[in-house]
Scaffold this motif. Structure first.
Motif, PDB file in Angstrom:
ATOM      1  N   GLY A  78       0.900  -1.230   0.027  1.00 52.51           N
ATOM      2  CA  GLY A  78      -0.033   0.075   0.099  1.00 52.51           C
ATOM      3  C   GLY A  78       0.753   1.161   0.032  1.00 52.51           C
ATOM      4  N   PRO A  79       0.146   2.236   0.429  1.00 57.86           N
ATOM      5  CA  PRO A  79       0.859   3.694   0.242  1.00 57.86           C
ATOM      6  C   PRO A  79       1.966   4.058   1.431  1.00 57.86           C
ATOM      7  CG  PRO A  79      -1.346   3.821   1.023  1.00 57.86           C
ATOM      8  CD  PRO A  79      -1.235   2.590   0.658  1.00 57.86           C
ATOM      9  N   HIS A  80       2.311   2.912   2.410  1.00 60.64           N
ATOM     10  CA  HIS A  80       3.078   3.254   3.435  1.00 60.64           C
ATOM     11  C   HIS A  80       4.429   3.134   3.079  1.00 60.64           C
ATOM     12  CE1 HIS A  80      -0.903   3.095   5.278  1.00 60.64           C
ATOM     13  NE2 HIS A  80      -1.005   1.907   4.832  1.00 60.64           N
ATOM     14  N   GLY A  81       5.182   3.879   4.032  1.00 61.04           N
ATOM     15  CA  GLY A  81       6.507   3.688   3.982  1.00 61.04           C
ATOM     16  C   GLY A  81       7.175   2.542   4.804  1.00 61.04           C
ATOM     17  N   ALA A  82       8.210   2.628   5.333  1.00 63.33           N
ATOM     18  CA  ALA A  82       9.087   1.636   5.928  1.00 63.33           C
ATOM     19  C   ALA A  82       8.080   1.137   6.983  1.00 63.33           C
ATOM     20  CB  ALA A  82      10.542   1.948   6.360  1.00 63.33           C
ATOM     21  N   LEU A  83       7.968   0.001   7.356  1.00 63.68           N
ATOM     22  CA  LEU A  83       7.340  -0.547   8.536  1.00 63.68           C
ATOM     23  C   LEU A  83       8.427  -1.107   9.478  1.00 63.68           C
ATOM     24  CD1 LEU A  83       4.513  -2.483   6.554  1.00 63.68           C
ATOM     25  CD2 LEU A  83       4.675  -0.240   7.451  1.00 63.68           C
ATOM     26  N   ALA A  84       8.050  -0.950  10.940  1.00 69.88           N
ATOM     27  CA  ALA A  84       8.562  -1.915  11.894  1.00 69.88           C
ATOM     28  C   ALA A  84       7.819  -3.041  12.521  1.00 69.88           C
ATOM     29  CB  ALA A  84       8.562  -0.748  13.075  1.00 69.88           C
ATOM     30  N   PRO A  85       8.532  -3.993  12.814  1.00 73.46           N
ATOM     31  CA  PRO A  85       7.782  -5.169  13.367  1.00 73.46           C
ATOM     32  C   PRO A  85       6.491  -5.031  14.013  1.00 73.46           C
ATOM     33  CG  PRO A  85      10.156  -5.238  13.870  1.00 73.46           C
ATOM     34  CD  PRO A  85       9.832  -3.985  13.432  1.00 73.46           C
ATOM     35  N   THR A  86       6.459  -3.810  14.780  1.00 71.76           N
ATOM     36  CA  THR A  86       5.122  -3.786  15.481  1.00 71.76           C
ATOM     37  C   THR A  86       3.974  -3.305  14.767  1.00 71.76           C
ATOM     38  OG1 THR A  86       5.984  -1.424  16.115  1.00 71.76           O
ATOM     39  CG2 THR A  86       6.445  -3.320  17.647  1.00 71.76           C
ATOM     40  N   GLU A  87       4.442  -3.034  13.463  1.00 73.16           N
ATOM     41  CA  GLU A  87       3.394  -2.522  12.620  1.00 73.16           C
ATOM     42  C   GLU A  87       2.664  -3.735  11.655  1.00 73.16           C
ATOM     43  OE1 GLU A  87       4.078   1.975  11.312  1.00 73.16           O
ATOM     44  OE2 GLU A  87       6.041   0.790  11.306  1.00 73.16           O
ATOM     45  N   VAL A  88       3.197  -4.976  11.801  1.00 70.72           N
ATOM     46  CA  VAL A  88       2.457  -5.946  10.889  1.00 70.72           C
ATOM     47  C   VAL A  88       2.061  -7.034  11.892  1.00 70.72           C
ATOM     48  CG1 VAL A  88       4.434  -5.498   9.269  1.00 70.72           C
ATOM     49  CG2 VAL A  88       4.791  -7.352  11.248  1.00 70.72           C
ATOM     50  N   THR A  89       1.075  -7.678  11.147  1.00 71.18           N
ATOM     51  CA  THR A  89       0.367  -8.770  11.859  1.00 71.18           C
ATOM     52  C   THR A  89       0.926 -10.085  10.860  1.00 71.18           C
ATOM     53  OG1 THR A  89      -1.555  -7.376  12.381  1.00 71.18           O
ATOM     54  CG2 THR A  89      -1.857  -9.753  12.258  1.00 71.18           C
ATOM     55  N   ALA A  90       1.243 -11.124  11.724  1.00 64.29           N
ATOM     56  CA  ALA A  90       1.609 -12.327  11.121  1.00 64.29           C
ATOM     57  C   ALA A  90       0.562 -13.294  11.528  1.00 64.29           C
ATOM     58  CB  ALA A  90       2.914 -12.796  11.355  1.00 64.29           C
ATOM     59  N   ALA A  91      -0.058 -14.289  10.790  1.00 68.36           N
ATOM     60  CA  ALA A  91      -0.759 -15.250  10.794  1.00 68.36           C
ATOM     61  C   ALA A  91      -0.524 -16.345  10.029  1.00 68.36           C
ATOM     62  CB  ALA A  91      -2.375 -15.049  10.773  1.00 68.36           C
ATOM     63  N   PRO A  92      -0.757 -17.640  10.345  1.00 63.55           N
ATOM     64  CA  PRO A  92      -0.572 -18.887   9.646  1.00 63.55           C
ATOM     65  C   PRO A  92      -1.391 -18.648   8.513  1.00 63.55           C
ATOM     66  CG  PRO A  92      -1.086 -19.499  11.936  1.00 63.55           C
ATOM     67  CD  PRO A  92      -1.523 -18.017  11.745  1.00 63.55           C
ATOM     68  N   GLY A  93      -0.668 -19.174   7.271  1.00 66.89           N
ATOM     69  CA  GLY A  93      -0.996 -19.012   5.880  1.00 66.89           C
ATOM     70  C   GLY A  93      -1.834 -20.375   5.285  1.00 66.89           C
ATOM     71  N   PRO A  94      -2.162 -20.274   4.233  1.00 64.11           N
ATOM     72  CA  PRO A  94      -2.822 -21.532   3.472  1.00 64.11           C
ATOM     73  C   PRO A  94      -2.019 -22.807   3.456  1.00 64.11           C
ATOM     74  CG  PRO A  94      -2.461 -19.758   1.842  1.00 64.11           C
ATOM     75  CD  PRO A  94      -2.187 -19.179   3.318  1.00 64.11           C
ATOM     76  N   GLY A  95      -0.455 -22.489   3.515  1.00 60.70           N
ATOM     77  CA  GLY A  95       0.282 -23.753   3.513  1.00 60.70           C
ATOM     78  C   GLY A  95       0.643 -24.113   5.064  1.00 60.70           C
ATOM     79  N   ALA A  96       0.055 -23.603   6.177  1.00 57.54           N
ATOM     80  CA  ALA A  96       0.373 -23.796   7.337  1.00 57.54           C
ATOM     81  C   ALA A  96      -0.203 -25.272   7.758  1.00 57.54           C
ATOM     82  CB  ALA A  96      -0.336 -23.016   8.580  1.00 57.54           C
ATOM     83  N   ARG A  97       0.522 -26.197   8.346  1.00 62.25           N
ATOM     84  CA  ARG A  97       0.158 -27.482   8.590  1.00 62.25           C
ATOM     85  C   ARG A  97       0.316 -27.686  10.099  1.00 62.25           C
ATOM     86  NH1 ARG A  97       4.366 -30.228   4.590  1.00 62.25           N
ATOM     87  NH2 ARG A  97       3.492 -29.276   2.609  1.00 62.25           N
ATOM     88  N   PRO A  98      -0.701 -28.419  10.933  1.00 60.96           N
ATOM     89  CA  PRO A  98      -0.620 -28.693  12.277  1.00 60.96           C
ATOM     90  C   PRO A  98       0.566 -29.405  12.619  1.00 60.96           C
ATOM     91  CG  PRO A  98      -2.202 -29.967  11.396  1.00 60.96           C
ATOM     92  CD  PRO A  98      -1.819 -29.200  10.169  1.00 60.96           C
ATOM     93  N   VAL A  99       1.207 -28.982  13.930  1.00 62.55           N
ATOM     94  CA  VAL A  99       2.366 -29.766  14.338  1.00 62.55           C
ATOM     95  C   VAL A  99       1.944 -31.217  14.756  1.00 62.55           C
ATOM     96  CG1 VAL A  99       3.803 -30.000  16.419  1.00 62.55           C
ATOM     97  CG2 VAL A  99       3.436 -27.811  15.690  1.00 62.55           C
ATOM     98  N   ARG A 100       2.946 -32.074  14.533  1.00 60.03           N
ATOM     99  CA  ARG A 100       2.371 -33.584  14.490  1.00 60.03           C
ATOM    100  C   ARG A 100       2.941 -33.917  15.843  1.00 60.03           C
ATOM    101  NH1 ARG A 100       5.075 -36.350   9.524  1.00 60.03           N
ATOM    102  NH2 ARG A 100       4.818 -34.360   8.402  1.00 60.03           N
ATOM    103  N   SER A 101       2.157 -34.414  16.905  1.00 56.60           N
ATOM    104  CA  SER A 101       2.686 -34.634  18.127  1.00 56.60           C
ATOM    105  C   SER A 101       3.823 -35.894  17.956  1.00 56.60           C
ATOM    106  CB  SER A 101       1.441 -35.210  19.046  1.00 56.60           C
ATOM    107  OG  SER A 101       2.018 -35.693  20.168  1.00 56.60           O
ATOM    108  N   LEU A 102       4.851 -35.903  18.774  1.00 61.32           N
ATOM    109  CA  LEU A 102       5.687 -36.778  18.893  1.00 61.32           C
ATOM    110  C   LEU A 102       5.394 -37.779  19.872  1.00 61.32           C
ATOM    111  CD1 LEU A 102       8.838 -34.621  18.104  1.00 61.32           C
ATOM    112  CD2 LEU A 102       7.735 -36.010  16.591  1.00 61.32           C
TER     113      LEU A 102
END
Length: 160
Positions: free
Chosen positions: A133-157
């Motif tokens: 978008g029309p924003h400049g440089a971003l700091a880590p506190t300005e982004v949101t990260a969430a699991p994406g479509p390739g995310a797989r659940p952890v297999r329990s060991l």
């Protein structure tokens, strides 16, 4: 699904580090971006053994990051230069980010070892993270990260 519930077996950071995360590999790439092309030049500049250099170059070629181009000097046998592919050139921002971080937190007191500037205007080059978008440089506190479509659940060991 929360991040801690996501398996990291297909993590792109992990996959990238599997290809280029070794110290000598990153230093070979650094030199390749500065147009070092020949085995003897890599060896002389980096100071590593023939065996280690040959192994790292072979892996980079196999991964499609470098390609070989034959050359021959008068009176010598045909040899190969190593050149970055488009896949290899796409690693440039990563190397520049490592360089930038190093100059900020692990710099030589006398100044930068390598002065990287835009050829067109002469200004120093820097790496930033920005949104589409029309924003400049971003700091880590300005982004949101969430699991994406390739995310797989952890297999329990643990046995269930």
């Amino acid at each position: 699904m929360e991040w801690l519930d996501v398996s990291t077996e297909n993590c792109p950071v992990q996959s990238t580090l599997d290809l280029v995360g070794e110290k000598w590999t990153l230093l070979i790439l650094r030199d390749a971006f500065i147009r070092v092309r020949r085995f003897d030049d890599f060896r002389r500049h980096l100071g590593l053994s023939d065996a280690v250099l040959a192994d790292r170059l072979r892996k980079l070629v196999a991964a499609g990051i470098l390609t070989t181009v034959p050359y021959q000097q008068a009176g010598s046998r045909t040899r190969h230069e190593y050149r970055l592919t488009s896949k290899g050139r796409d690693l440039w921002p990563i190397l520049m980010a490592l360089r930038q971080w190093g100059e900020t937190y692990a710099a030589d007191p006398e100044g930068p070892v390598l002065d990287v500037r835009h050829t067109g205007c002469g200004a120093p080059v820097r790496v930033v993270v920005e949104c589409d978008g029309p924003h400049g440089a971003l700091a880590p506190t300005e982004v949101t990260a969430a699991p994406g479509p390739g995310a797989r659940p952890v297999r329990s060991l643990l046995p269930e």
